[in-house]
Write a protein that holds these residues in place. Structure first.
Motif, PDB file in Angstrom:
ATOM      1  N   ALA A 241       0.865  -1.183   0.000  1.00  0.00           N
ATOM      2  CA  ALA A 241       0.000   0.000   0.000  1.00  0.00           C
ATOM      3  C   ALA A 241       0.897   1.226   0.000  1.00  0.00           C
ATOM      4  N   VAL A 242       0.712   2.097  -0.975  1.00  0.00           N
ATOM      5  CA  VAL A 242       1.554   3.270  -1.145  1.00  0.00           C
ATOM      6  C   VAL A 242       0.673   4.518  -1.116  1.00  0.00           C
ATOM      7  N   VAL A 243       1.066   5.503  -0.323  1.00  0.00           N
ATOM      8  CA  VAL A 243       0.342   6.765  -0.241  1.00  0.00           C
ATOM      9  C   VAL A 243       1.308   7.892  -0.586  1.00  0.00           C
ATOM     10  N   PHE A 244       0.994   8.629  -1.649  1.00  0.00           N
ATOM     11  CA  PHE A 244       1.819   9.767  -2.048  1.00  0.00           C
ATOM     12  C   PHE A 244       1.248  11.037  -1.410  1.00  0.00           C
ATOM     13  N   THR A 245       2.082  11.732  -0.656  1.00  0.00           N
ATOM     14  CA  THR A 245       1.687  12.976  -0.007  1.00  0.00           C
ATOM     15  C   THR A 245       2.770  14.025  -0.253  1.00  0.00           C
ATOM     16  N   GLU A 246       2.556  15.219   0.271  1.00  0.00           N
ATOM     17  CA  GLU A 246       3.562  16.264   0.151  1.00  0.00           C
ATOM     18  C   GLU A 246       4.890  15.842   0.781  1.00  0.00           C
ATOM     19  N   ASP A 247       4.804  15.048   1.854  1.00  0.00           N
ATOM     20  CA  ASP A 247       6.016  14.598   2.539  1.00  0.00           C
ATOM     21  C   ASP A 247       6.614  13.350   1.903  1.00  0.00           C
TER      22      ASP A 247
ATOM     23  N   THR B  31      -2.343  -1.342  -3.588  1.00  0.00           N
ATOM     24  CA  THR B  31      -3.148  -0.155  -3.330  1.00  0.00           C
ATOM     25  C   THR B  31      -2.226   1.055  -3.389  1.00  0.00           C
ATOM     26  N   ALA B  32      -2.596   2.065  -4.149  1.00  0.00           N
ATOM     27  CA  ALA B  32      -1.784   3.279  -4.243  1.00  0.00           C
ATOM     28  C   ALA B  32      -2.702   4.468  -4.474  1.00  0.00           C
ATOM     29  N   GLU B  33      -2.413   5.583  -3.823  1.00  0.00           N
ATOM     30  CA  GLU B  33      -3.253   6.760  -3.977  1.00  0.00           C
ATOM     31  C   GLU B  33      -2.490   8.030  -3.659  1.00  0.00           C
ATOM     32  N   CYS B  34      -2.961   9.121  -4.206  1.00  0.00           N
ATOM     33  CA  CYS B  34      -2.473  10.462  -3.873  1.00  0.00           C
ATOM     34  C   CYS B  34      -3.490  11.105  -2.939  1.00  0.00           C
ATOM     35  N   THR B  35      -3.026  11.687  -1.859  1.00  0.00           N
ATOM     36  CA  THR B  35      -3.948  12.273  -0.887  1.00  0.00           C
ATOM     37  C   THR B  35      -3.512  13.689  -0.521  1.00  0.00           C
TER      38      THR B  35
ATOM     39  N   LEU C 210      -6.361  -4.646  -7.300  1.00  0.00           N
ATOM     40  CA  LEU C 210      -5.759  -3.366  -7.667  1.00  0.00           C
ATOM     41  C   LEU C 210      -6.696  -2.245  -7.272  1.00  0.00           C
ATOM     42  N   ASP C 211      -6.174  -1.288  -6.499  1.00  0.00           N
ATOM     43  CA  ASP C 211      -6.962  -0.142  -6.036  1.00  0.00           C
ATOM     44  C   ASP C 211      -6.098   1.095  -6.200  1.00  0.00           C
ATOM     45  N   LEU C 212      -6.473   1.992  -7.139  1.00  0.00           N
ATOM     46  CA  LEU C 212      -5.654   3.155  -7.450  1.00  0.00           C
ATOM     47  C   LEU C 212      -6.462   4.435  -7.352  1.00  0.00           C
TER      48      LEU C 212
ATOM     49  N   LEU D 177     -10.781   1.745  -9.412  1.00  0.00           N
ATOM     50  CA  LEU D 177     -10.103   2.929  -9.923  1.00  0.00           C
ATOM     51  C   LEU D 177     -10.842   4.156  -9.417  1.00  0.00           C
ATOM     52  N   ARG D 178     -10.086   5.075  -8.819  1.00  0.00           N
ATOM     53  CA  ARG D 178     -10.678   6.275  -8.237  1.00  0.00           C
ATOM     54  C   ARG D 178     -10.005   7.503  -8.847  1.00  0.00           C
TER      55      ARG D 178
END
Length: 461
Positions: free
Chosen positions: A89-95, A122-126, A157-159, A185-186
């Motif tokens: 599970a990967v979360v892309f944030t400002e940090d 699972t990967a998403e930008c938040t 797969l959850d993006l 897909l979101r």
């Protein structure tokens, strides 16, 4: 005269003390040596040293929910256990926005699962970074190709990415996902994405009708396509209102991103279809439902027709649909529906028909769309329990014009329930500008407070 062999008492005591100290040191050393030998024996006889590698692998799997420090001697075993590496599970944030580095690490991690073990990604930008990525999709563009390189053994797969970064998934061949069971897909949406289709794609943020990657996926069961708006609810309401106005005035909206062309999926295999912001005509959804004998959950938007006849026709077609496993749907004959959350405005001429077909409804939630155009006679019939006779909870955003009819409706239901009867709860999501007028109307219901019946007023910014 003193004898030269004479020893002073103090010297004798000192020697005796020194001898005792030496004896104690020797005993301590012997004890420490015995403890070391016992410890070594305990280590050698430790249960984990007698466990087969397969059981140790299971222990690793049991501990993966927490951070575990692996002794160096176990490292090789961990690297040979694909179960430890097949779920990320990967979360892309400002940090955490070094996408290239995170992509490389993810690829290394997944490679340890081997080339055949089923993967869950699972990967998403938040947060703020979600907006940043939407404005510049190239920032996260490298992550999806890494996923595609493992498409042959993806199980889930959850993006949550900008649609431009997701588009490569839609051009894969029909045999790209032989192991896939769940895909969600979101697409992340900015306000401009709702107004005009995305540059370079006439389909905007829709699931393209030309996509064939899932058509022959033999194990697919769940497909979700649920765009995630990155703007305020009021902005969404304005855009939705404009789209609906175009639709109701016979303007061609086929290319607008809110509506979708018909698209192809392996309908006969699906147990979950969730396309809440992708609107097809009712007749199109009916033709799809006929092909879904395994369906358990159906969450979709319906494109309104320009006249009443197609709605009546499609309701008649629903009678032919066999959905023995269905547990969630916004409309289906011979089905006990308890919760209804429409996300598309219901035309005034259709409201009564819709409510007549929902006799088992217990919860009605209408927030993102308007009910101001509902005829007052609708609320009168609901108050007499001729419509929605089982209704227990309602979350709705009234206007001052509607408020008297809604209060009359709630009062009538509470009077009918009698003292000690089950209360019908009305929840109102009120705009600050309307709060005073609506609060004044709600005072007529204060007499029911002693019976535990009340309306909770929520305000929005």
């Amino acid at each position: 005269m003193l004898n030269s062999a004479y020893t002073a008492p103090e010297d004798a005591l000192s020697r005796r003390s020194e001898m005792q100290t030496q004896l104690l040191d020797a005993e301590r050393a012997e004890r420490d040596e015995l403890e070391r030998k016992v410890s070594d024996l305990q280590v050698e006889l430790a249960p984990h040293r007698r466990l087969p590698p397969e059981l140790l692998a299971e222990i690793f799997l049991f501990c993966t929910a927490e951070t575990v420090s692996l002794p160096p001697s176990w490292r090789e075993l961990a690297l040979r256990s694909p179960e430890l590496w097949g779920n990320i599970a990967v979360v892309f944030t400002e940090d955490r926005c070094n996408v290239e580095r995170i992509t490389t690490i993810s690829a290394q991690w997944l490679s340890r699962a081997g080339d055949t073990y089923p993967l869950c990604i699972t990967a998403e930008c938040t947060g703020v970074y979600a907006t940043t990525a939407c404005q510049n999709p190239e920032l996260v563009a490298s992550f999806v190709p890494m996923i595609i390189s493992h498409s042959h053994h993806l199980r889930s797969l959850d993006l949550g990415f900008p649609i431009a970064a997701l588009l490569p998934l839609f051009v894969l061949p029909s045999d790209a996902f032989p192991c896939l069971e769940k895909m969600s897909l979101r697409p992340l949406l900015l306000l401009d994405d709702m107004v005009t289709p995305e540059a370079g794609s006439s389909l905007g943020w829709h699931w393209p009708s030309t996509a064939v990657a899932l058509d022959s996926a033999p194990r697919i069961q769940e497909v979700t396509f649920s765009p995630s708006p990155l703007f305020k609810l009021a902005e969404l309401e304005n855009i939705s209102a404009n789209v609906m106005e175009q639709a109701m005035t016979n303007v061609d909206v086929g290319s607008h991103p809110f509506f979708a062309p018909e698209f192809s999926l392996p309908w006969t295999k699906l147990s979950i279809i969730a396309f809440p912001f992708t609107a097809l005509a009712a007749k199109a959804w009916c033709s799809i439902l006929i092909q879904c004998p395994k369906l358990q959950r159906f969450e979709v938007a319906i494109k309104p027709s320009t006249n009443a006849d197609p709605f009546i026709h499609s309701v008649g077609e629903l009678e032919q649909i066999q959905l023995d496993h269905l547990t969630y749907l916004s409309r289906r004959s011979n089905f006990v529906l308890e919760t209804f959350i429409p996300v598309i405005p219901i035309p005034a001429d259709d409201v009564e028909r819709v409510f007549e077909h929902l006799p088992d409804l217990k919860t009605l939630i209408i927030l993102a769309i308007s009910t101001e155009h509902f005829p007052s006679s609708i609320w009168e019939r609901v108050g007499r329990a001729e419509l929605l006779p089982q209704l227990e909870a309602m979350l709705i955003r009234p206007t001052p014009t509607q408020a008297p009819f809604l209060v009359d409706m709630i009062a009538a239901r509470w009077e009918a329930s009698g003292a000690g009867g089950g209360p019908m709860l009305g929840f109102c999501d009120v705009r600050p500008a309307h709060l005073e007028a609506i609060t004044t109307e709600l005072r007529r219901l204060e007499k029911y407070a002693d019976r535990g019946q009340s309306v909770e007023v929520l305000t929005i910014c």
